[in-house]
Design an enzyme around this catalytic site. Structure first.
Site, short mmCIF file in Angstrom:
data_model
loop_
_atom_site.label_atom_id
_atom_site.label_comp_id
_atom_site.label_asym_id
_atom_site.label_seq_id
_atom_site.Cartn_x
_atom_site.Cartn_y
_atom_site.Cartn_z
N LYS A 1 9.23 40.12 52.80
CA LYS A 1 9.14 39.64 51.40
C LYS A 1 8.76 40.80 50.50
CE LYS A 1 4.50 39.94 50.84
NZ LYS A 1 3.89 40.92 49.98
N ASP B 1 0.79 34.49 53.28
CA ASP B 1 2.22 34.76 53.11
C ASP B 1 3.09 34.07 54.17
OD1 ASP B 1 1.67 36.44 50.96
OD2 ASP B 1 1.57 38.23 52.22
N ALA C 1 4.71 41.87 54.42
CA ALA C 1 4.37 40.64 55.17
C ALA C 1 5.05 40.57 56.53
CB ALA C 1 4.69 39.39 54.33
N GLY C 2 5.12 41.71 57.22
CA GLY C 2 5.76 41.74 58.54
C GLY C 2 5.03 40.89 59.56
N GLY C 3 3.72 40.97 59.62
CA GLY C 3 2.93 40.18 60.57
C GLY C 3 3.06 38.69 60.28
N SER C 4 3.06 38.35 58.98
CA SER C 4 3.23 36.95 58.56
C SER C 4 4.62 36.45 58.97
CB SER C 4 3.08 36.82 57.04
OG SER C 4 1.82 37.29 56.63
N ALA C 5 5.62 37.33 58.81
CA ALA C 5 6.99 36.97 59.18
C ALA C 5 7.07 36.65 60.67
CB ALA C 5 7.94 38.13 58.84
N GLY D 1 2.84 45.99 53.14
CA GLY D 1 3.00 45.21 51.91
C GLY D 1 4.27 44.38 51.92
N PRO E 1 8.00 47.36 58.81
CA PRO E 1 6.83 48.14 59.22
C PRO E 1 5.53 47.35 59.06
CG PRO E 1 8.06 49.24 57.46
CD PRO E 1 8.69 47.91 57.65
O1 C5P Z 1 -4.18 35.38 53.98
P1 C5P Z 1 -4.22 36.68 54.72
O2 C5P Z 1 -4.92 36.56 56.06
O3 C5P Z 1 -2.90 37.34 54.83
O4 C5P Z 1 -5.14 37.64 53.84
C1 C5P Z 1 -5.64 38.86 54.34
C2 C5P Z 1 -6.79 39.31 53.45
O5 C5P Z 1 -6.30 39.68 52.16
C3 C5P Z 1 -7.84 38.27 53.20
O6 C5P Z 1 -8.81 38.27 54.21
C4 C5P Z 1 -8.42 38.72 51.86
O7 C5P Z 1 -9.33 39.78 52.04
C5 C5P Z 1 -7.21 39.29 51.14
N1 C5P Z 1 -6.56 38.30 50.26
C6 C5P Z 1 -7.20 37.94 49.08
N2 C5P Z 1 -6.60 37.03 48.25
C7 C5P Z 1 -5.39 36.51 48.55
C8 C5P Z 1 -4.73 36.88 49.74
C9 C5P Z 1 -5.34 37.78 50.57
O8 C5P Z 1 -8.32 38.41 48.77
N3 C5P Z 1 -4.81 35.65 47.71
#
Ligand code: C5P
Length: 306
Positions: A8, A137, A101-105, A99, A95
């Site tokens: 993304k 994500d 969202a590869g892990g989320s994907a 930034g 990669p």
């Molecule tokens: O949701 P995810 O686990 O991908 O988020 C990783 C980290 O990014 C969170 O632990 C937080 O520190 C930060 N984050 C945030 N606000 C968001 C999304 C992510 O502060 N809306």
């Protein structure tokens, strides 16, 4: 069972104040682009993750991998008593910590693949609820296309967008930690003593530009509140963005929490020209092209054996 899942980009990433749960309220416009990971799951004696491709050596293969958490979450949600073991094979082109969202994907792809493998029959909406608990994500990687994300990014509504958009993506060496980038954003804001951080708002001009389907209208409206933080952690990104502008990109920005830089082109040929010029400038690790929007995580039909 093999699932293909896109990266993304965020066309807008408006970051609000920190919430009581530590996350930041955001309003974001996601676009799924044609840079894909592939995840295959098959029954196994014990759950294990095998990674190949881009950055394979640095992807965790233990229980901290979001794909492994996706298996557990789906097994729980569907009431499977004994957690069924699967081998998860991840072929990476997105990669890590970039930034994009590869892990989320990969987590989203694992949810779709296990839902098929186990014939658990959850709907996309039901999978989205599990996905939201795995990461902000992850739901978007299931849905794809162009969508507005609210909350911490996980509450999605479809966005009316026309046309297709061609990008050059410049990968940096090494990744950036998302929590560190958000924390740096807070620090920079505090240092500038901007006062109370306003609630994030959807950009009307960006949405109008997306409805017009014109990359030249969209380019100037791209905005990422995390960009100053990413640049302060990796000052060399500024050179990449400047080079993209100099080579005629219609819009330039850091992708999400970075450090990938995005260059919007007028069309596919322009994106290829941009990629060649940026590669020649030697300011990033690698450059590729991708276009969006594309659909979210989808099962790859079994290839007929020859
Ligand atoms: O949701 P995810 O686990 O991908 O988020 C990783 C980290 O990014 C969170 O632990 C937080 O520190 C930060 N984050 C945030 N606000 C968001 C999304 C992510 O502060 N809306």
């Amino acid at each position: 069972m093999t699932v293909r899942v896109p990266a993304k980009v965020n066309l807008q990433l408006a970051v609000g104040p920190v919430r009581p749960d530590g996350y930041h309220g955001v309003v974001t416009v996601y676009q799924a682009v044609s840079l894909y990971d592939e995840v295959t799951v098959r029954p196994a004696e014990r759950t294990r993750i095998v990674v190949s491709g881009e950055d394979a050596a640095s992807v965790p293969t233990g229980p901290t991998n979001l794909a492994s958490k996706a298996v557990t979450a789906l097994a729980r949600a569907t009431g499977q008593r004994a957690r069924p073991a699967v081998q998860i094979e991840i072929r990476k082109r997105i990669p890590m910590a970039a930034g994009l969202a590869g892990g989320s994907a990969d987590a989203a792809a694992t949810l779709v693949a296990c839902n098929e493998l186990w014939r658990t029959g959850l709907t996309q909406q039901e999978l989205c609820q599990i996905a939201a608990r795995l990461g902000s994500d992850v739901p978007f990687a299931l849905v794809g296309g162009t969508a507005v994300g609210r909350g911490r990014g996980e509450l999605l509504t479809a966005a009316l967008a026309a046309g297709s958009y061609h990008w050059a993506l410049a990968f940096a060496s090494g990744g950036l930690s998302t929590p560190e980038v958000y924390a740096t954003c807070d620090r920079l804001r505090a240092a500038r003593s901007v006062g109370e951080v306003p609630e994030p708002q959807l950009s009307g001009p960006l949405m109008a530009a997306l409805r017009s389907g014109s990359p030249t209208a969209v380019g100037p409206e791209l905005v990422n509140d995390l960009q100053p933080a990413a640049i302060s952690l990796r000052p060399e990104l500024r050179r990449a963005l400047t080079a993209g502008r100099a080579h005629g990109a219609v819009g330039v920005m850091v992708s999400g929490s970075g450090p990938t830089c995005l260059f919007l082109a007028g069309d596919a040929a322009h994106a290829r020209d941009l990629a060649v010029s940026l590669t020649g400038a030697g300011i990033c690790r690698a450059v590729t092209v991708a276009s969006g929007p594309v659909p979210g995580a989808a099962v790859v039909p079994v290839r007929e054996s020859v």
